[in-house]
Scaffold this motif. Structure first.
Motif, mmCIF file in Angstrom:
data_model
loop_
_atom_site.group_PDB
_atom_site.id
_atom_site.type_symbol
_atom_site.label_atom_id
_atom_site.label_comp_id
_atom_site.label_asym_id
_atom_site.label_seq_id
_atom_site.Cartn_x
_atom_site.Cartn_y
_atom_site.Cartn_z
ATOM 1 N N PRO A 167 0.749 -1.274 0.080
ATOM 2 C CA PRO A 167 0.174 -0.034 0.050
ATOM 3 C C PRO A 167 0.756 1.013 -0.052
ATOM 4 C CG PRO A 167 -0.734 -1.605 1.682
ATOM 5 C CD PRO A 167 0.610 -1.973 1.031
ATOM 6 N N ASN A 168 1.936 1.298 0.621
ATOM 7 C CA ASN A 168 3.007 2.519 0.662
ATOM 8 C C ASN A 168 2.339 3.557 1.413
ATOM 9 O OD1 ASN A 168 5.007 1.039 -0.899
ATOM 10 N ND2 ASN A 168 3.855 1.408 -2.716
ATOM 11 N N ARG A 169 1.501 3.308 2.306
ATOM 12 C CA ARG A 169 0.907 4.473 3.329
ATOM 13 C C ARG A 169 1.762 4.606 4.063
ATOM 14 N NH1 ARG A 169 -3.998 1.259 1.740
ATOM 15 N NH2 ARG A 169 -3.837 0.163 3.458
ATOM 16 N N GLN A 170 2.980 5.257 3.942
ATOM 17 C CA GLN A 170 4.090 5.533 4.763
ATOM 18 C C GLN A 170 4.724 6.703 4.488
ATOM 19 O OE1 GLN A 170 5.055 0.720 4.349
ATOM 20 N NE2 GLN A 170 6.633 1.769 5.773
ATOM 21 N N GLN A 171 5.349 7.481 5.231
ATOM 22 C CA GLN A 171 5.922 8.741 4.943
ATOM 23 C C GLN A 171 7.278 8.263 4.097
ATOM 24 O OE1 GLN A 171 6.858 10.089 8.849
ATOM 25 N NE2 GLN A 171 8.852 9.101 9.001
ATOM 26 N N ALA A 172 7.827 9.365 3.640
ATOM 27 C CA ALA A 172 9.092 9.167 2.747
ATOM 28 C C ALA A 172 10.235 8.501 3.438
ATOM 29 C CB ALA A 172 9.634 10.483 2.344
ATOM 30 N N MET A 173 10.821 7.445 3.088
ATOM 31 C CA MET A 173 11.691 6.676 3.842
ATOM 32 C C MET A 173 12.106 5.669 3.055
ATOM 33 S SD MET A 173 9.299 3.912 6.068
ATOM 34 C CE MET A 173 8.434 5.187 6.706
ATOM 35 N N PRO A 174 13.640 5.090 3.295
ATOM 36 C CA PRO A 174 14.282 4.034 2.344
ATOM 37 C C PRO A 174 13.928 2.739 3.016
ATOM 38 C CG PRO A 174 15.819 4.913 3.953
ATOM 39 C CD PRO A 174 14.571 5.457 4.147
ATOM 40 N N LEU A 175 13.284 1.834 2.095
ATOM 41 C CA LEU A 175 13.273 0.313 2.457
ATOM 42 C C LEU A 175 14.029 -0.354 1.524
ATOM 43 C CD1 LEU A 175 9.380 0.204 2.318
ATOM 44 C CD2 LEU A 175 10.494 0.996 4.168
ATOM 45 N N TRP A 176 14.005 -1.615 1.849
ATOM 46 C CA TRP A 176 14.813 -2.506 1.044
ATOM 47 C C TRP A 176 14.377 -3.941 0.702
ATOM 48 C CZ3 TRP A 176 19.019 -6.202 2.266
ATOM 49 C CH2 TRP A 176 19.145 -6.663 3.674
ATOM 50 N N TYR A 177 14.420 -4.588 -0.269
ATOM 51 C CA TYR A 177 14.045 -5.779 -0.600
ATOM 52 C C TYR A 177 15.042 -6.882 -0.557
ATOM 53 C CZ TYR A 177 14.740 -4.763 -5.477
ATOM 54 O OH TYR A 177 15.332 -4.423 -6.539
ATOM 55 N N HIS A 178 14.674 -8.094 -0.303
ATOM 56 C CA HIS A 178 15.578 -9.194 -0.149
ATOM 57 C C HIS A 178 14.999 -10.540 0.118
ATOM 58 C CE1 HIS A 178 15.504 -9.930 4.251
ATOM 59 N NE2 HIS A 178 15.508 -8.642 4.534
ATOM 60 N N ASP A 179 15.552 -11.560 -0.118
ATOM 61 C CA ASP A 179 15.084 -12.989 0.015
ATOM 62 C C ASP A 179 15.014 -13.228 1.359
ATOM 63 O OD1 ASP A 179 14.127 -15.228 -1.509
ATOM 64 O OD2 ASP A 179 15.583 -16.197 -0.268
ATOM 65 N N HIS A 180 13.972 -13.978 1.796
ATOM 66 C CA HIS A 180 13.754 -14.370 3.201
ATOM 67 C C HIS A 180 13.415 -15.928 3.377
ATOM 68 C CE1 HIS A 180 13.001 -13.234 7.501
ATOM 69 N NE2 HIS A 180 12.936 -12.197 7.209
ATOM 70 N N ALA A 181 14.000 -16.765 2.591
ATOM 71 C CA ALA A 181 13.558 -18.060 2.795
ATOM 72 C C ALA A 181 14.019 -18.644 3.757
ATOM 73 C CB ALA A 181 14.306 -18.674 1.425
#
Length: 592
Positions: A167-181
């Protein structure tokens, strides 16, 4: 149309020290930027594919697993409040691109490349080479329903897709994506499955911060590489070395080569003006204590201002701590650097972390243009207007939950994480933690779960605030970067103590007492989702659990620790449903 910006690294001759690799030879690459098309329902597909990519121009190409053919993956940019759906498509073919070797910790195997199977105590780690492409993506820092969060058991094999809604209902910020197996995150992330995700909003835009080519990600990582058994030359093959203590625990991976944006020891040519750097520590275990230094390795941190943390902008720019900025795995920092002070000079980002050992401390080099460059940017006195400091007794709602977690070393020296249930009296036996709360009263806890698949012990009402109390009772051992899914939190306090935990008896021998208040760094008052907890410390953080429901995870973000048991589930559910939920053993709920 999705905009892609790609600036690849260059090539160079094979010369120099550091296992044959020349420092600062290659320009800093910038991952492509992916901006979803502006439609009512934004939907994109990101394939996971194998790729061969040079980590240094003096190396042969390295076999990797990547998002969309890039290591790191594309930087995804979205607007706050604009929903994005991503189909993470597993299209990975071929063998697992990583060799895993175990060697004795006293032999310092992390500081050398090569698998060294001719040395005493070294062996191939059985089973790693046979791992399939089994992946599940976690958008770290996202507030979304649990079905989109990347539950570790919900990984899929080649030919499957994970459809996730953010949804991205968040203020400006740096997220990151990665595998989580489950159980193999340390390996899959190491193969290249990581990338940055930036949320933008109007509050950030109005500040006029450096942007475009003056805003760059700096994604830090470390790697080790195999060598040719005949020539000793680096082959480019990823090598995962496990140091181990005989009859004791494995030690988390760390490697001799530091990468920024997928390149070993790069350089960046910069004009003499302000830059914005979005810093991410994507290493498995490595901590970085970063200083900006000149040609004589003298710190020049006065030219750096810290403007944001994991969860967005600080209320005002902050100076770096005197000893440098310590960045644990998974932490993000938003930095401004004024290069106008250094026209015609070279600067370095240098790691002064005491855990570095004999590894090269230099991270990357900045080469500042000698020409004066007009720069309209002026450092603002204030940043986030929406920021409010969370404090007990004032801005923290009185109706909040409390969660208690213990970090410890067991009798074999292996780190563990227990979630705890408060009880009325010491029942005796193992699995008991007692402490004298400075706010008053003796608190007694017993362990509910100590590995991921034990009974779930934490249940929170959606929309409610919770204070998480993380108590590191080990006598020594590592610091742990503690990450909670679904929420951004603020640190309330950091307290030191002398532990009474007995790892053989698996309990405190007397109640922990004599707490001393440790001042928080100014940036620790910002919004975070990962925080360092040192041995002999009790850290309290407060966050609101909204924006999603279901079963989530909290864990140490040293990936070896996470895979080896330092990860536990928690549930967020509507309060109207909670009263009908029968918990194991008669049930308990972490109310304040």
């Amino acid at each position: 149309m999705t905009e892609i910006v790609d600036r690849p690294a260059a090539a160079g001759p094979l010369t120099g020290p550091n296992w044959g690799l020349t420092k600062f030879l290659d320009p800093l690459p910038v991952p492509p930027v992916l901006r979803p098309p502006r439609r009512e329902q934004d939907m994109i597909t990101i394939p996971m594919v194998p790729k061969r990519q040079r980590l240094h121009s003096q190396l042969p190409p390295t076999a990797l697993w990547t998002y969309a053919g890039h290591f790191p993956g594309p930087t995804i940019e979205v607007r706050s409040g604009r929903q994005l759906r991503i189909s993470w498509s597993n299209e990975i073919t071929g063998e697992f691109p990583l060799v895993a070797v175990a060697g004795p910790v006293g032999d310092a195997p992390t500081s050398r490349p090569g698998r060294e199977l001719d040395r005493p105590g070294y062996s191939i780690v059985d089973g790693v080479a046979d791992l399939p492409a089994w992946t599940v993506v976690h958008l770290h820092g996202a507030r979304t329903n649990a079905g989109n969060d990347g539950w570790a058991h919900n990984a899929g094999l080649r030919g499957t897709s994970q459809l996730a809604e953010y949804p991205n209902r968040q203020q400006a910020m740096p997220l990151w994506y990665h595998d989580h197996a489950m159980a193999i995150t340390r390996f899959t992330v190491h193969t290249g499955l990581a990338g940055m995700y930036l949320i933008r909003d109007d509050e950030e835009d109005e500040l006029g911060l450096p942007g475009g080519d003056l805003e760059l990600p700096l994604i830090l990582a470390d790697r080790n590489l195999d060598t040719d058994p005949e020539t000793g030359a680096l082959t480019g093959q990823l090598l995962y070395k496990f140091p181990y203590v005989p009859n004791g625990p494995m030690i988390p991976f760390s490697g001799p080569f530091t990468l920024v944006n997928g390149v070993i020891w790069p350089h960046l040519d910069v004009p003499a003006r302000w830059y914005r750097f979005r810093l991410l520590n994507a290493a498995n275990e490595r901590f970085f204590t970063l200083n900006l230094v000149d040609e004589d390795n003298v710190p020049r941190n006065d030219a750096v201002r810290l403007i944001g943390t994991d969860g967005g902008l600080l209320p005002a720019p902050a100076r770096l701590p005197s000893g440098g900025l310590t960045v644990a795995p998974a932490e993000r920092f938003d930095l401004l650097v004024d290069f106008s002070r250094f026209r015609g000079r070279k600067l370095k980002l240098r790691n002064a972390d005491p855990r570095l050992g004999g590894v090269e401390p230099d991270v990357m080099e900045f080469r500042v243009d000698s020409r004066e460059k007009p720069d309209p940017f002026e450092l603002p006195e204030k940043l986030s207007r929406s920021y409010a400091r969370i404090k007990h007794g004032s801005t923290l709602p009185e109706d909040h939950d409390h969660v208690w977690v213990a970090l410890l070393l067991n009798a074999s020296g292996h780190p563990e994480m227990w979630d705890l249930e408060q009880i009325d009296a010491d029942p005796g036996g193992k699995g008991v933690i007692q402490l004298k709360d400075p706010a008053g009263g003796l608190k007694t806890f017993r362990v509910v779960g100590r590995v991921f698949d034990d009974t779930t012990g934490v249940f929170l009402d959606h929309g409610k605030w919770a204070v998480w109390n993380i108590v590191h009772v080990a006598n020594g051992g590592p610091a742990h970067p503690f990450h909670i899914h679904l929420t951004e939190f603020q640190a309330l306090f950091r307290r030191g103590f002398t532990t009474t935990f007995d790892p053989v008896a698996e309990r405190t021998t007397t109640a922990i007492d004599g707490f001393t208040e440790i001042p928080l760094e100014k940036y620790e008052e910002g919004w975070k989702d990962t925080i360092i907890v040192n041995p002999g410390q009790w850290v309290g953080v407060a966050g609101q659990f909204s924006g999603g429901t279901g079963e989530f995870m909290y864990h140490c973000h040293i990936l070896d620790h996470e895979d080896e048991g330092m990860m536990r589930p928690f549930v967020v559910h509507p309060p109207e449903v909670a009263k009908f939920h029968v918990h194991p053993g008669g049930g308990h709920h972490h109310d304040g």
